[in-house]
Design an enzyme around this catalytic site. Structure first.
Site, PDB file in Angstrom:
ATOM      1  N   LYS A 215      46.763  43.651  34.746  1.00  0.00           N
ATOM      2  CA  LYS A 215      47.481  43.967  35.912  1.00  0.00           C
ATOM      3  C   LYS A 215      48.277  43.003  36.094  1.00  0.00           C
ATOM      4  O   LYS A 215      49.424  43.383  37.008  1.00  0.00           O
ATOM      5  CB  LYS A 215      46.466  44.403  36.807  1.00  0.00           C
ATOM      6  CG  LYS A 215      45.448  43.099  37.246  1.00  0.00           C
ATOM      7  CD  LYS A 215      45.994  42.333  38.431  1.00  0.00           C
ATOM      8  CE  LYS A 215      45.055  41.051  38.674  1.00  0.00           C
ATOM      9  NZ  LYS A 215      45.426  40.242  39.650  1.00  0.00           N
ATOM     10  N   THR A 272      48.161  43.987  43.464  1.00  0.00           N
ATOM     11  CA  THR A 272      49.147  42.873  43.102  1.00  0.00           C
ATOM     12  C   THR A 272      50.275  43.408  42.633  1.00  0.00           C
ATOM     13  O   THR A 272      51.253  42.372  42.596  1.00  0.00           O
ATOM     14  CB  THR A 272      48.490  42.573  41.526  1.00  0.00           C
ATOM     15  OG1 THR A 272      47.036  42.334  41.704  1.00  0.00           O
ATOM     16  CG2 THR A 272      49.109  41.094  41.014  1.00  0.00           C
TER      17      THR A 272
END
Length: 377
Positions: A215, A272
């Site tokens: 990620k 994120t």
């Protein structure tokens, strides 16, 4: 465990036993936030920091320079002596950058009794070996019980006691037995749980690790799009296709789909990729804006930049296409930013479904026109 509906409490107190004394190894922002979380949950906490200036600052001001807005209570021991941090601990939390986990674990192992489990909070894939973080621990700390903790967590918000959910995964000896009160993930969950910190348990260590490793690379791509001014549509596309890449990679290493769509996968990815609180997003944004995104040796680690090579290397080895991650790697290796993002947009057209790329592909019409124009010029 059975419950008495009238009282909403267990009819018999068979709750998982908590770990009382926690050693958090890694005094950066996330390690400090986890130390505060454990302290708020009523545990005795020791925090080891490699940097002497961190220990000195906490001693003077009860503040960590890596997390300057959070007060550190006086009964949280902060030290750069590993032996002092580990003495008497019945659970060790490893919160080092992914590429340094092997070194840190090698220091911890000879000082730790064999029955003390560890919780891995590093997110990444070791570049030199291609090993996931749990596999690194298996190599360095053979036979030691371990769990991984991951999820959508900005350290500053956790430190400020804001509502947060995480996934804690530990291997199950027999998946048919499900969870029980002695399961490591259950014990770690009750150890850290508070009114504002909610852990969920899982037996899918690989899924939690893959979500955390990949990620950050996707977040750099979202930052690049932001820096280039490509808009919200582009960010949504990158997040969605990034999740498809993470899912395909996770399934290839035996992860469970529900894990990749949960807190440690989709949840962490969404957080994120959407805020400048993310070092990875901010780093990508600087690249997209044409700035020099310098990573200071003494500053916070940008895990996406550290792990782009290892994530792509794993994907290539397994035959998993990850064009978003490939684009980030190309940019980090010096490819022109704007042209690289254009290449991503002009890739061959194919089905959206994970694993269906081989069903049908066709060259992007705009790419064909561009090539024809160059040839005729």
């Amino acid at each position: 465990m059975t419950f008495d509906p009238a009282s909403s409490r267990p009819a018999e107190d068979t709750r998982p036993a908590v770990f009382d004394t926690i050693a958090v190894i890694g005094g950066g922002s996330w390690g400090t936030a986890l130390a505060l979380t454990a302290w708020r949950a009523g545990r005795r906490v020791r925090l080891w920091a490699r940097e002497e200036h961190v220990v000195d600052a906490v001693a003077r001001e009860r503040r960590n320079p890596f997390l300057p807005d959070a007060d550190i209570p006086g009964d949280v021991l902060v030290t750069n002596a590993m032996e002092e941090a580990l003495a008497g601990a019945d659970l060790v939390v490893l919160v080092s950058p992914s590429q340094h986990l092997r070194t840190v674990a090698s220091r911890v192992e000879p000082l730790l009794p064999g029955d003390v489990p560890v919780v891995i909070c590093a997110k990444g894939i070791e570049r030199d070996t291609g090993l996931l973080m749990g596999e690194v621990i298996e190599a360095v700390m053979p036979g030691r019980e371990m769990a991984v903790l991951s999820g959508p967590t900005f350290a500053g918000e956790v430190a400020q006691d804001m509502a947060t959910g995480v996934t804690i995964a530990a291997a199950q000896e027999d998946s048919r037995d499900g969870f029980h009160d002695g399961h490591l993930a259950a014990r770690v969950a009750v150890t850290f749980a508070s009114e504002s910190f909610r852990p969920y348990v899982s037996g899918d260590v690989r899924g939690v690790e893959i979500g955390g490793a990949a990620k950050n690379v996707i977040a750099i791509a979202c930052g690049v799009a932001e820096g280039l001014g490509l808009g919200s549509n582009a960010r949504a596309m990158i997040i969605t296709r990034g999740l498809a890449e993470i899912t395909e990679l996770g399934l290839a290493v035996g992860a469970r789909l529900e894990t990749l769509l949960g807190l440690a996968g989709a949840g962490d990815l969404m957080l994120t990729c959407s805020s400048t609180q993310s070092r990875n997003f901010s780093y990508g944004k600087a690249l997209g804006a044409g700035e020099t995104a310098v990573r200071r040796a003494d500053g916070p680690v940008v895990e996406g930049a550290e792990n782009a090579h290892s994530v792509v290397a794993l994907a290539r080895r397994l035959g998993v296409p990850m064009p978003v991650c490939e684009t980030v790697l190309a940019i980090l290796d010096g490819a022109p930013v704007s042209a690289s993002m254009k290449e991503l947009m002009l890739a061959d057209l194919h089905p959206e479904a994970v694993g269906a790329r081989d069903d049908w592909t066709t060259p992007h019409p705009a790419r064909i026109e561009e090539v024809e124009e160059r040839l005729s010029a």
